[in-house]
Write a protein that holds these residues in place. Structure first.
Motif, PDB file in Angstrom:
ATOM      1  N   GLY A 107       7.492 108.691 -18.548  1.00 36.67           N
ATOM      2  CA  GLY A 107       6.176 108.095 -18.787  1.00 36.67           C
ATOM      3  C   GLY A 107       6.216 107.121 -19.949  1.00 36.67           C
ATOM      4  N   ALA A 108       6.948 107.493 -21.015  1.00 39.56           N
ATOM      5  CA  ALA A 108       7.041 106.612 -22.191  1.00 39.56           C
ATOM      6  C   ALA A 108       7.778 105.324 -21.834  1.00 39.56           C
ATOM      7  N   LEU A 109       8.868 105.445 -21.052  1.00 38.48           N
ATOM      8  CA  LEU A 109       9.633 104.246 -20.657  1.00 38.48           C
ATOM      9  C   LEU A 109       8.778 103.320 -19.791  1.00 38.48           C
ATOM     10  N   LEU A 110       8.008 103.930 -18.862  1.00 36.53           N
ATOM     11  CA  LEU A 110       7.146 103.108 -17.991  1.00 36.53           C
ATOM     12  C   LEU A 110       6.021 102.456 -18.783  1.00 36.53           C
ATOM     13  N   ALA A 111       5.410 103.235 -19.697  1.00 37.38           N
ATOM     14  CA  ALA A 111       4.310 102.681 -20.508  1.00 37.38           C
ATOM     15  C   ALA A 111       4.806 101.492 -21.328  1.00 37.38           C
ATOM     16  N   GLY A 112       6.042 101.622 -21.851  1.00 36.26           N
ATOM     17  CA  GLY A 112       6.623 100.508 -22.614  1.00 36.26           C
ATOM     18  C   GLY A 112       6.711  99.247 -21.764  1.00 36.26           C
ATOM     19  N   TRP A 113       7.158  99.436 -20.530  1.00 45.87           N
ATOM     20  CA  TRP A 113       7.299  98.302 -19.598  1.00 45.87           C
ATOM     21  C   TRP A 113       5.935  97.714 -19.281  1.00 45.87           C
ATOM     22  N   TRP A 114       4.955  98.578 -18.949  1.00 46.96           N
ATOM     23  CA  TRP A 114       3.621  98.096 -18.580  1.00 46.96           C
ATOM     24  C   TRP A 114       2.908  97.432 -19.766  1.00 46.96           C
ATOM     25  N   LEU A 115       3.253  97.852 -21.003  1.00 51.08           N
ATOM     26  CA  LEU A 115       2.618  97.270 -22.187  1.00 51.08           C
ATOM     27  C   LEU A 115       3.472  96.148 -22.773  1.00 51.08           C
ATOM     28  N   ALA A 116       4.521  95.760 -22.059  1.00 47.47           N
ATOM     29  CA  ALA A 116       5.403  94.635 -22.435  1.00 47.47           C
ATOM     30  C   ALA A 116       6.035  94.815 -23.818  1.00 47.47           C
ATOM     31  N   TYR A 117       6.247  96.077 -24.220  1.00 43.74           N
ATOM     32  CA  TYR A 117       6.939  96.420 -25.480  1.00 43.74           C
ATOM     33  C   TYR A 117       6.282  95.756 -26.698  1.00 43.74           C
ATOM     34  N   LYS A 118       4.945  95.567 -26.609  1.00 42.81           N
ATOM     35  CA  LYS A 118       4.247  94.900 -27.725  1.00 42.81           C
ATOM     36  C   LYS A 118       3.963  95.892 -28.848  1.00 42.81           C
ATOM     37  N   ALA A 119       3.826  95.358 -30.085  1.00 40.90           N
ATOM     38  CA  ALA A 119       3.420  96.185 -31.220  1.00 40.90           C
ATOM     39  C   ALA A 119       1.973  96.644 -30.977  1.00 40.90           C
ATOM     40  N   PRO A 120       1.587  97.848 -31.355  1.00 40.68           N
ATOM     41  CA  PRO A 120       2.422  98.852 -32.050  1.00 40.68           C
ATOM     42  C   PRO A 120       3.104  99.806 -31.087  1.00 40.68           C
ATOM     43  N   TRP A 121       3.061  99.487 -29.789  1.00 48.33           N
ATOM     44  CA  TRP A 121       3.544 100.455 -28.793  1.00 48.33           C
ATOM     45  C   TRP A 121       5.049 100.667 -28.835  1.00 48.33           C
ATOM     46  N   GLU A 122       5.807  99.618 -29.193  1.00 51.02           N
ATOM     47  CA  GLU A 122       7.269  99.794 -29.185  1.00 51.02           C
ATOM     48  C   GLU A 122       7.689 100.866 -30.193  1.00 51.02           C
ATOM     49  N   LEU A 123       6.900 101.001 -31.290  1.00 51.95           N
ATOM     50  CA  LEU A 123       7.214 102.038 -32.283  1.00 51.95           C
ATOM     51  C   LEU A 123       6.650 103.394 -31.873  1.00 51.95           C
ATOM     52  N   ARG A 124       5.401 103.386 -31.395  1.00 51.47           N
ATOM     53  CA  ARG A 124       4.770 104.647 -30.979  1.00 51.47           C
ATOM     54  C   ARG A 124       5.575 105.320 -29.872  1.00 51.47           C
ATOM     55  N   LEU A 125       5.999 104.519 -28.917  1.00 56.76           N
ATOM     56  CA  LEU A 125       6.704 105.095 -27.769  1.00 56.76           C
ATOM     57  C   LEU A 125       8.095 105.598 -28.147  1.00 56.76           C
ATOM     58  N   ILE A 126       8.757 104.899 -29.088  1.00 60.82           N
ATOM     59  CA  ILE A 126      10.089 105.390 -29.497  1.00 60.82           C
ATOM     60  C   ILE A 126       9.927 106.707 -30.258  1.00 60.82           C
ATOM     61  N   ARG A 127       8.833 106.821 -31.024  1.00 61.72           N
ATOM     62  CA  ARG A 127       8.584 108.107 -31.735  1.00 61.72           C
ATOM     63  C   ARG A 127       8.332 109.213 -30.727  1.00 61.72           C
ATOM     64  N   LEU A 128       7.543 108.888 -29.690  1.00 68.17           N
ATOM     65  CA  LEU A 128       7.273 109.879 -28.653  1.00 68.17           C
ATOM     66  C   LEU A 128       8.585 110.293 -27.971  1.00 68.17           C
ATOM     67  N   LEU A 129       9.410 109.301 -27.638  1.00 73.81           N
ATOM     68  CA  LEU A 129      10.682 109.592 -26.972  1.00 73.81           C
ATOM     69  C   LEU A 129      11.585 110.463 -27.844  1.00 73.81           C
ATOM     70  N   ARG A 130      11.582 110.213 -29.170  1.00 77.95           N
ATOM     71  CA  ARG A 130      12.401 111.048 -30.068  1.00 77.95           C
ATOM     72  C   ARG A 130      11.940 112.502 -29.996  1.00 77.95           C
ATOM     73  N   GLY A 131      10.623 112.696 -30.063  1.00 78.64           N
ATOM     74  CA  GLY A 131      10.073 114.056 -30.010  1.00 78.64           C
ATOM     75  C   GLY A 131      10.419 114.736 -28.689  1.00 78.64           C
ATOM     76  N   LEU A 132      10.323 113.982 -27.602  1.00 77.36           N
ATOM     77  CA  LEU A 132      10.608 114.559 -26.283  1.00 77.36           C
ATOM     78  C   LEU A 132      12.105 114.873 -26.130  1.00 77.36           C
ATOM     79  N   ALA A 133      12.959 114.008 -26.713  1.00 77.30           N
ATOM     80  CA  ALA A 133      14.415 114.266 -26.647  1.00 77.30           C
ATOM     81  C   ALA A 133      14.757 115.536 -27.427  1.00 77.30           C
ATOM     82  N   VAL A 134      14.104 115.743 -28.560  1.00 76.78           N
ATOM     83  CA  VAL A 134      14.338 116.972 -29.336  1.00 76.78           C
ATOM     84  C   VAL A 134      13.876 118.188 -28.518  1.00 76.78           C
ATOM     85  N   ALA A 135      12.739 118.052 -27.827  1.00 75.97           N
ATOM     86  CA  ALA A 135      12.258 119.144 -26.971  1.00 75.97           C
ATOM     87  C   ALA A 135      13.263 119.442 -25.858  1.00 75.97           C
TER      88      ALA A 135
END
Lengths: 106, 292
Positions: free
Chosen positions: B24-52
């Motif tokens: 979902g985070a990877l798709l949201a990044g694509w749909w939001l064209a990796y614009k600020a502030p999403w490129e940072l928010r989504l990478i933080r989300l992905l880090r948390g999910l990878a730890v999970a």
């Protein structure tokens, strides 16, 4: 694809030698073929006599050419009477099943 | 109910939620064209999910050993973990998943933001992770690199894309709806979900056919069949909510009320998705009905 009819399954016994509930001459070997490939390290066969005591100290072996087969060497001729084979089958999908079946030596 | 079974379901549910969330985070990044502030928010989300994912897989190594050995004591199982992981096929598949997830997590902590390039690499890594996952479940009983494993791989991927897109959009992206073109985003989400849904339905029918052993009779006679019915009802509920939102998005007029209704339905669909992923975890850890 649709032609497949087998269910996703944990390992279940398909062929037992001696057969379940059969009366046979003393076997030299117990052999069980399961429905799925087994994780040999966590699968086993154990032979118990009529009193529930383990017969011999042999460990069961996996068949190197067929991961679905387990065998157990029987030490010497068995005295007449009922016997129980206790089996444990750890399948490659990570699930474990166990059970037992009986046969009689004449 | 068996405590180990519930722990296995819990670990699988955490894995499913984290894995779907990552897609979902990877798709949201694509749909939001990796614009600020999403490129940072989504990478933080992905880090948390990878730890999970790392935590869920670590727990699963203990649970796999307990399942294979039949032991339930903590120390007894710990003593057998080395043998289960290093000397058995399910252990090797687990180790491959764990290593890959650790590499993904480490990469995510090095990345400064989600970009098109890093997303492409992550898509490959997460697709590979699903292939390892498909080789570690019920489908593995057919052997290696089989049609059954391929079917399960397609199911895991399409399910993660469908549920993950809805989860991240409904529970995260829409919290910032005032900064977005909600209708435009919704149309991208709807298109992605529809494509993924085709994969979910086709692979789901095939998997259900295998799990039931070619007969519908076990549906009502086993725990596996009962859980499958619950999952089907939940999928139909999500389909109805998604279909309703899709028709809302395609209507010509779009006003504040449409937007509020869209977000409300999307959040409801996200909650249903969480239940679907828990039901999937339950199914993955239950003996399939066809063998009962």
């Amino acid at each position: 694809m649709i032609g497949a009819s087998r269910a996703w399954a944990h390992a279940r016994p398909k062929v037992m030698v001696p057969a379940a509930d059969s009366t046979v001459e003393s076997p030299k070997k117990i052999s069980m073929t399961f429905s799925e490939g087994l994780v040999a390290q966590f699968s086993s066969l154990k032979l118990l006599d009529g009193k529930g005591t383990a017969v011999g100290h042999e460990k069961s072996k996996a068949n190197p050419s067929d991961a679905k087969v387990l065998t157990l060497d029987v030490p010497g001729p068995l005295p007449a009477g009922p016997y129980t084979v206790h089996w444990v089958a750890a399948a490659v999908d990570g699930h474990r099943m166990e059970g037992e079946y009986k046969f009689t030596v004449r | 109910m068996d405590k180990l079974f519930l722990l296995r379901v819990l670990a699988s549910a955490v894995y499913n939620l984290a894995y779907s969330g990552a897609w979902g985070a990877l798709l949201a990044g694509w749909w939001l064209a990796y614009k600020a502030p999403w490129e940072l928010r989504l990478i933080r989300l992905l880090r948390g999910l990878a730890v999970a994912l790392v935590c869920a897989l670590a727990a699963q190594s203990w649970l796999l050993t307990a399942s294979l050995s039949g032991e339930s004591g903590f120390a007894a199982v710990c003593g057998l973990m080395r043998q289960a992981v290093f000397e058995t096929q399910p252990g090797h598949v687990w180790a491959a998943q764990f290593l890959l997830v650790v590499v993904i997590a480490a990469t995510l902590f090095v990345l400064r933001g989600l970009t098109k390039r890093s997303s492409s690499l992550l898509v490959i890594a997460f697709a590979l992770l699903a292939a390892f996952r498909a080789a570690s479940g019920h489908a593995a009983s057919y052997g290696n690199l089989t049609v059954q494993e391929a079917g399960q791989w397609v199911h895991l991927l399409s399910m993660a894309v469908w549920s993950g897109g809805v989860l991240v959009s409904g529970l995260l992206v829409m919290n910032e709806a005032v900064t977005l073109e909600v209708q435009e985003y919704g149309l991208k989400l709807s298109k992605g979900a529809t494509i993924a849904l085709a994969g979910v339905i086709l692979s789901g029918i095939y998997n259900a056919y295998l799990g039931l052993g070619g007969s519908v009779a076990p549906l009502t006679r086993s725990q596996w069949g009962g859980t499958l019915i619950v999952k089907l009802i939940l999928v139909l509920t999500a389909l109805a909510l998604g279909g309703w939102n899709r028709s809302r998005l395609r209507r010509g007029a779009w006003d504040e009320e449409s937007e509020k209704g869209f977000i409300r339905s999307l959040r409801m669909e996200a909650v249903v998705m969480i239940l679907i992923l828990i039901a999937s975890a339950w199914l993955a850890n239950s003996p399939p009905a066809g063998e009962m």
